[in-house]
Each structure stands twice: as C-alpha cells, then as structure tokens.
Design a protein around this motif. Structure first.
Motif, PDB file in Angstrom:
ATOM      1  N   LEU A 105      71.529  33.371  39.347  1.00 50.15           N
ATOM      2  CA  LEU A 105      71.005  33.755  41.275  1.00 50.15           C
ATOM      3  C   LEU A 105      71.281  31.796  41.477  1.00 50.15           C
ATOM      4  O   LEU A 105      72.050  31.879  42.714  1.00 50.15           O
ATOM      5  N   THR A 106      70.179  31.480  41.194  1.00 53.28           N
ATOM      6  CA  THR A 106      70.588  29.774  41.945  1.00 53.28           C
ATOM      7  C   THR A 106      71.919  29.454  41.518  1.00 53.28           C
ATOM      8  O   THR A 106      72.681  28.437  42.914  1.00 53.28           O
ATOM      9  N   ALA A 107      72.355  29.530  40.690  1.00 61.09           N
ATOM     10  CA  ALA A 107      73.866  28.546  40.186  1.00 61.09           C
ATOM     11  C   ALA A 107      74.966  29.454  41.307  1.00 61.09           C
ATOM     12  O   ALA A 107      75.863  28.559  40.518  1.00 61.09           O
ATOM     13  N   ASN A 108      74.808  30.845  40.703  1.00 57.75           N
ATOM     14  CA  ASN A 108      76.070  31.352  41.373  1.00 57.75           C
ATOM     15  C   ASN A 108      75.085  32.308  42.492  1.00 57.75           C
ATOM     16  O   ASN A 108      75.119  33.850  42.683  1.00 57.75           O
ATOM     17  N   PRO A 109      75.548  32.041  43.539  1.00 59.30           N
ATOM     18  CA  PRO A 109      74.373  32.535  44.853  1.00 59.30           C
ATOM     19  C   PRO A 109      75.649  33.385  45.568  1.00 59.30           C
ATOM     20  O   PRO A 109      75.086  34.442  46.350  1.00 59.30           O
TER      21      PRO A 109
END
Length: 314
Positions: A207-211
C-alpha cells in the motif's frame, strides 16, 4: 451330519474368523500429515477426518508442523508415520516435490497414498481430495474485476510458491485477469507463508508503494486476515479485498464490509473424503484420481444462506 466334535470345530473356526476380522479392522491405521495445524481451516479438515474414522471404524492420526514454512519438519513427520507401516497414508504437501523420495518408499511398501488439499508433483498419490483451486481463484479474479470496474491496480498476498495450493491459487487469479480483464494491472505478488503478522507487514508495504491500489487478493486464511489487518492499519478501508477460506476473523470482516468477499472450501469434506479414499485404496478398490470437494463464493449477501453456512467454520 456333523458330530459333536465337528460342531465344536466349526464353531471354533467361526470364532477364529470373527476374531481375525475384528483384529484386521482394529489394525487399520491411517496417518494424515497436514500442512499445518495453526489455522481453523486445518481444524475443520481434522474434524472431517475424525468423522470418517468413527463411521468407518479405523484409527487415524492427524498432525502438521507449527507453521507452513516448516517443510523439513513435515518431512520428518512423514518419515515417522511411514516407519509405523500404516495401512494407508494421507498427505498434504508443503512442497510439491520435497516429499517424493519418501512417497516412493511408501509406494514400494505397498502403502497407498492419498493427497489432500495440496497435491504432489508425482503419480504416486492414487487420488487428491481437494478444491479446484484454479477455478476458485479464477472466480475470485472475476469478482475482483467486477468490483473495481474492470480496470486499475491490484496485488496478491499469497501463502507460498511451493505448494500446489499456493501455485494454483496464484496462477488461477493472475491468468484469469490476463485472459479476461486486460485493463487490470497486477503490481505486486508477495508471499507471507500464511502467517497473518507477516502478511500484514507485506500488505502495508504494498500500500505504501502503490497508493492508488484498488484491490488485494489473499490466498488463504492467514494471508487474507493479514491483508485485512494491514488495510485497517493503513486506513485504506475503501480497497476491495477478496479472501480465501473462512474462520471467525474473515466472517467478521465480511459482515462489517471491510472484506468484500471470499472463496470458501469444504474442509470437513476434504478430511472425510481423504480417509474414505485411503481405506478404499487399502482394500484394492479403485478411487477417483481427483476428488473435487467443491467451493463457493460468499459475501455479506449470502453468508447466512444454509448452503454457504454449512461449509464455513470458526
């Protein structure tokens, strides 16, 4: 006409035959070596196996390693079970190739092997009692596509890449998206060993890498709960989450709307059919090579349907 001595002899022969049959029934021992014991799914498989053992009058044992990364520990359990010269054997492989040498030994001894839940890359098992995981994961992909509008980024948190279930669920999902939903991009496939804590951390990293992520598929009970926890901790509760299996935490997440839906297997049926097939094979009876124990998709609209509720577990 039988004499008194003849009658006594005939009665003795019948007694011996009856005793021998009783002994043979008591001597039927079928160990089941599971992939694990920590998930409620495996407890449900054991319940089905116990039910079959009671009905069929055979002795079983059911054991598995503490978690689904312990391939060596599972191999040790398999070796110990074979050392007892069982009547037949049930085996759910953590690694679809690692156990083949021991299974060859079982085959050489004339011990029939029935695979359950997760197959083996070998023709030694006479049957596999399992879900059609490719078809089930394909359905999960279709549901995901429907809920995100047929386009966007999604990810997969899988339990492993060595077992047949891990591979089939991953590939069933990915291949279905590629074939039927080309506008959906899979940005990450991660492996959390079916551990909900590890799967939580993997989910947060995704989730951090793909908001702009739209959905995540969790391929077993621990994976799915890890996804739910990770999404909750990151405050991304608008994501579409599709899970696999059941258990109280998943059922609660579906009822609350945090998880969109999940695939449920029939774990009690898997355990029951494994013992049933093992006993039949030990008698030389023909068994189906694939015993399809079925699956369903469930969400908050049908979770209380009697047909669905019958295959959910806590």
């Amino acid at each position: 006409m039988l004499t008194r001595r003849g009658l006594i002899g005939a009665a003795s022969a019948l007694t011996i035959m009856f005793s021998a049959n009783m002994a043979s029934a008591e001597d039927i021992y079928i160990p089941l070596i599971s992939k694990g014991f920590q998930h409620q799914f495996w407890q449900a498989v054991k319940a089905g196996a116990d039910q079959a053992a009671n009905e069929l009058g055979v002795t079983i044992t059911f054991e598995g390693p503490d978690n689904e990364t312990m391939v060596d520990r599972q191999i040790d359990m398999l070796a110990a079970a074979l050392a007892k010269n069982p009547t037949a054997l049930g085996f759910a492989a953590l690694d679809s190739q690692a156990a083949i040498p021991l299974l060859r030994q079982a085959n050489d001894k004339g011990i029939p092997v029935i695979a359950f839940d997760s197959g083996v890359d070998s023709e030694i098992p006479l049957a596999t009692a399992s879900t059609d995981n490719i078809a089930a994961a394909s359905l999960a992909a279709d549901k995901m596509a429907e809920m995100i509008g047929g386009a966007g980024k999604v990810a997969v948190v899988a339990h492993d890449q060595t077992s047949r279930t891990g591979v089939d669920r991953r590939d069933g999902f990915l291949n279905r998206l590629k074939e039927k939903h080309p506008d959906i991009e899979v940005v990450s496939v991660q492996y959390g060993a079916g551990d909900h804590l590890k799967s939580t951390e993997l989910t947060k990293a995704i989730l951090t890498a793909n908001p702009d992520l739209k959905g995540i598929f969790g391929t077993n009970e621990g994976s799915a709960i890890g996804v739910v926890n990770g999404v909750s901790e990151m405050g991304k509760t608008d994501l579409v989450i599709i899970g696999y299996d059941s258990g109280k935490a998943q059922k609660d997440a579906i009822r609350s709307g945090l998880m969109s839906g999940a695939i449920t297997q029939n774990p009690v049926g898997i355990g029951y059919e494994t013992v049933k097939a093992a006993l039949a094979a030990s008698k030389g009876e023909k068994v189906k090579s694939h015993i399809d124990t079925g699956f369903y998709y469930y969400d908050k609209t049908n979770i209380d349907d009697p047909k669905i509720a019958a295959v959910l577990y806590d």
